[in-house]
Enzyme design. Structure first.
Site, short mmCIF file in Angstrom:
data_model
loop_
_atom_site.label_atom_id
_atom_site.label_comp_id
_atom_site.label_asym_id
_atom_site.label_seq_id
_atom_site.Cartn_x
_atom_site.Cartn_y
_atom_site.Cartn_z
N TYR A 146 -3.28 -4.55 13.33
CA TYR A 146 -3.12 -3.42 14.25
C TYR A 146 -2.02 -3.79 15.25
CZ TYR A 146 -8.00 -1.98 13.07
OH TYR A 146 -9.16 -1.59 12.45
N TYR A 178 -17.09 -5.47 15.30
CA TYR A 178 -16.11 -5.15 14.25
C TYR A 178 -16.71 -5.47 12.87
CZ TYR A 178 -11.57 -4.37 12.13
OH TYR A 178 -10.55 -3.85 11.36
N HIS A 192 -11.21 -11.20 3.71
CA HIS A 192 -10.36 -11.80 4.74
C HIS A 192 -11.20 -12.08 5.98
CE1 HIS A 192 -10.01 -7.38 5.01
NE2 HIS A 192 -10.01 -7.57 6.30
N LYS A 210 -14.67 2.15 10.55
CA LYS A 210 -16.13 2.25 10.53
C LYS A 210 -16.70 3.41 9.71
CE LYS A 210 -17.34 -1.33 12.66
NZ LYS A 210 -16.88 -2.13 11.53
N PRO A 221 -10.29 6.36 12.94
CA PRO A 221 -10.27 5.25 11.97
C PRO A 221 -9.96 3.87 12.55
CG PRO A 221 -8.40 6.74 11.63
CD PRO A 221 -9.27 7.37 12.65
P1 RFL Z 1 -16.69 12.69 2.41
O1 RFL Z 1 -15.90 11.55 1.83
O2 RFL Z 1 -15.95 13.68 3.23
O3 RFL Z 1 -17.40 13.41 1.19
C1 RFL Z 1 -18.05 14.65 1.34
C2 RFL Z 1 -18.05 15.37 0.02
O4 RFL Z 1 -18.73 16.63 0.17
C3 RFL Z 1 -17.96 17.64 -0.46
N1 RFL Z 1 -18.29 18.93 0.17
C4 RFL Z 1 -19.15 19.82 -0.35
N2 RFL Z 1 -19.87 19.80 -1.47
C5 RFL Z 1 -20.66 20.88 -1.72
N3 RFL Z 1 -20.73 21.97 -0.90
C6 RFL Z 1 -20.02 22.02 0.24
N4 RFL Z 1 -20.11 23.07 1.04
C7 RFL Z 1 -19.18 20.91 0.55
N5 RFL Z 1 -18.36 20.62 1.58
C8 RFL Z 1 -17.83 19.43 1.34
C9 RFL Z 1 -16.53 17.20 -0.29
O5 RFL Z 1 -15.67 17.80 -1.24
C10 RFL Z 1 -16.65 15.70 -0.45
O6 RFL Z 1 -16.50 15.30 -1.79
O7 RFL Z 1 -17.90 12.16 3.28
P2 RFL Z 1 -18.85 10.88 3.08
O8 RFL Z 1 -19.34 10.77 1.67
O9 RFL Z 1 -19.81 10.92 4.21
O10 RFL Z 1 -17.87 9.60 3.28
C11 RFL Z 1 -17.27 9.35 4.53
C12 RFL Z 1 -15.92 8.65 4.34
O11 RFL Z 1 -15.14 9.39 3.43
C13 RFL Z 1 -15.17 8.50 5.69
O12 RFL Z 1 -16.06 8.17 6.73
C14 RFL Z 1 -14.08 7.41 5.63
O13 RFL Z 1 -13.07 7.76 4.72
C15 RFL Z 1 -13.47 7.15 7.02
N6 RFL Z 1 -12.35 6.18 7.00
C16 RFL Z 1 -12.60 4.82 6.96
N7 RFL Z 1 -13.88 4.35 6.90
C17 RFL Z 1 -14.10 3.01 6.79
O14 RFL Z 1 -15.28 2.59 6.78
N8 RFL Z 1 -13.08 2.07 6.70
C18 RFL Z 1 -11.77 2.46 6.75
O15 RFL Z 1 -10.88 1.62 6.61
C19 RFL Z 1 -11.49 3.88 6.92
N9 RFL Z 1 -10.22 4.32 6.98
C20 RFL Z 1 -11.03 6.64 7.05
C21 RFL Z 1 -9.98 5.67 7.06
C22 RFL Z 1 -10.73 8.01 7.11
C23 RFL Z 1 -9.41 8.42 7.18
N10 RFL Z 1 -9.17 9.82 7.21
C24 RFL Z 1 -8.20 10.48 6.43
C25 RFL Z 1 -10.08 10.69 7.89
C26 RFL Z 1 -8.65 6.07 7.13
C27 RFL Z 1 -8.37 7.45 7.22
C28 RFL Z 1 -6.91 7.82 7.37
C1 PHB Z 2 -7.05 1.21 5.64
O1 PHB Z 2 -6.77 0.22 4.96
O2 PHB Z 2 -6.90 2.35 5.19
C2 PHB Z 2 -7.55 1.01 7.02
C3 PHB Z 2 -7.68 -0.27 7.55
C4 PHB Z 2 -8.16 -0.43 8.85
C5 PHB Z 2 -8.49 0.69 9.59
C6 PHB Z 2 -8.38 1.97 9.06
C7 PHB Z 2 -7.90 2.13 7.76
O3 PHB Z 2 -8.95 0.54 10.86
#
Ligand code: RFL
Ligand code: PHB
Length: 392
Positions: A201, A385, A73, A297, A293
């Site tokens: 948003y 962005y 998009h 990023k 979030p």
């Molecule tokens: P993760 O995904 O937390 O993975 C870490 C892994 O390490 C394991 N772990 C261990 N393993 C061994 N020994 C230990 N002591 C350990 N402790 C933990 C865990 O079980 C896990 O499997 O980190 P990683 O790989 O750095 O990835 C980061 C992303 O997951 C995170 O930045 C994103 O999800 C953030 N985020 C978004 N990012 C985007 O780029 N675009 C988005 O649209 C976006 N939306 C979001 C998001 C995060 C959200 N939440 C819930 C925080 C939306 C939400 C709501």
């Molecule tokens: C999502 O689709 O989960 C999402 C999209 C945009 C954001 C954060 C999360 O800024």
């Protein structure tokens, strides 16, 4: 006792992608993950990828399903004041689009690729602990199926997320930590309903809202909620009503409601720990930094860290060149701080804060009006962005 070149702690997106790229370049590695594979695959989280992340996944042979199911998009819309609307048009200002493709699908693709290549991922590992990072013989210990195990390695990659053990094993006096909390959370739902055609948003006096998607049958919606709220206080009907109240009427009317298949609340946080290296331990992804979030990023930053770190390790083993490995933390942090500032700024711009007065909201609306009139202001926002380019 096992031996490998790189022991990767954490099998989330950062750890799995690092493992995959190293393997493609002949650098053997083992991933140690504390959770079960089913648990890791059930996490929902991110949904929007920068073009740089998409390019990276494609170039590593991970683009097939992404190209089939991901939805490109032009950028994300912002609505405010009940009727105003603008597009953060990354396509127009940077020539690059954004792609809606869920973290769950990416994690599935990564596991499939690691399995196909015969990669070693040890899941349900308990008490994972890195040791001797400042010597040239670091190692990682853990318990698996009741047995003590040890992996000797050249390097340890700490990809274990915000609550992981890697960052905590670095002496606090050797790290600078920057942290900011926000006085609200995001309540998220997933529903098997057709999403809106755009990602939007909303800034509203009742609080922030976000309409997003995973595919044409799966919608993802968020609303700003109180930090003390519990999902049980938010039955589906209440969620949909509140969500619709925060969007302009034409958009609210277009939202298809239905039963939620997942509902969760996440706090918002900004966090950076630097440097991202301690001896032979390198941090990557959420282990070193968290963004709220707003801005989408977090996962994209995890991928750019992996881009820089994998290049450093590949150059080390392939060419005996440590320039990139030694420059990893500084290079990664330049991109991280840009995303930290953008995510903080968008969070402040789009949310309602408990101690806001009329002045605060009026200045927010002024900035949104300015962004919709000024090509220069919008170009700067769109460039960030879209995500800054990776450094050579
Ligand atoms: P993760 O995904 O937390 O993975 C870490 C892994 O390490 C394991 N772990 C261990 N393993 C061994 N020994 C230990 N002591 C350990 N402790 C933990 C865990 O079980 C896990 O499997 O980190 P990683 O790989 O750095 O990835 C980061 C992303 O997951 C995170 O930045 C994103 O999800 C953030 N985020 C978004 N990012 C985007 O780029 N675009 C988005 O649209 C976006 N939306 C979001 C998001 C995060 C959200 N939440 C819930 C925080 C939306 C939400 C709501
Ligand atoms: C999502 O689709 O989960 C999402 C999209 C945009 C954001 C954060 C999360 O800024």
């Amino acid at each position: 006792m096992e031996k490998t070149r790189v022991a990767i702690i954490g099998g989330g997106p950062a750890g799995l992608l690092l493992s995959h790229i190293l393997d493609l370049n002949g650098v053997d590695n083992i991933v140690v993950e504390q959770r079960s594979r089913a648990y890791v695959l059930s996490r929902i989280r991110a949904g929007v990828l920068e073009a740089g992340s998409v390019d990276m996944l494609r170039s590593m042979g991970l683009g097939e399903r992404l190209d089939r199911e991901g939805k490109p998009h032009d950028g994300t819309y912002i609505v405010w004041a009940g009727s105003e609307k603008l597009l953060i048009d990354t396509k127009k200002y940077t020539g690059r689009d954004m792609t809606a493709y869920g973290q769950t699908a990416i994690t599935e693709d990564l596991y499939a690729a690691r399995d196909k290549a015969g990669g070693q991922i040890i899941d349900e590992a308990e008490n994972v602990q890195p040791y001797d990072m400042t010597t040239d013989a670091p190692y990682v210990t853990f318990t698996k199926d009741g047995k003590e195990r040890r992996i000797d390695c050249d390097y340890i990659a700490g990809c274990d997320g915000f609550h992981g053990v890697s960052r905590k094993s670095i002496p606090a006096d050797l790290m600078q930590v920057y942290e900011k909390g926000y006085p609200f959370g995001w309540l998220a739902i997933m529903s098997e309903t057709a999403p809106l055609s755009d990602i939007i948003y909303a800034n509203h006096e009742r609080g922030f809202a976000l309409a997003s998607q995973r595919n044409e049958r799966l919608s993802r919606y968020y609303i700003q909620c109180d930090l003390n709220d519990n999902v049980d206080e938010w039955p589906d009907d209440r969620f949909w009503e509140e969500l619709k109240a925060r969007f302009p009427k034409d958009i609210a009317d277009a939202i298809a409601t239905g039963p939620s298949i997942e509902k969760s609340i996440a706090p918002l946080r900004s966090f950076v720990a630097e440097p991202m290296r301690h001896g032979r331990l390198f941090l990557a992804g959420d282990a070193a930094h968290i963004v709220p979030p707003t801005g989408a990023k977090g996962l994209n930053l995890a991928f750019s860290d992996v881009y820089y770190l994998s290049r450093g390790l590949i150059e080390h083993y392939g060419k005996n060149n440590d320039t990139y490995l030694d420059g990893y933390s500084d290079m990664a942090l330049r991109r991280i701080w840009n995303a930290e500032r953008l995510s903080w700024h968008l969070t402040c711009l789009l949310h309602k804060f408990p101690d806001d007065d009329r002045f605060d909201q009026r200045t927010r609306e002024d900035e949104l009006a300015y962004l919709s009139k000024s090509e220069i202001a919008m170009a700067a926002l769109a460039e960030q962005y879209a995500g800054l380019p990776f450094e050579d």
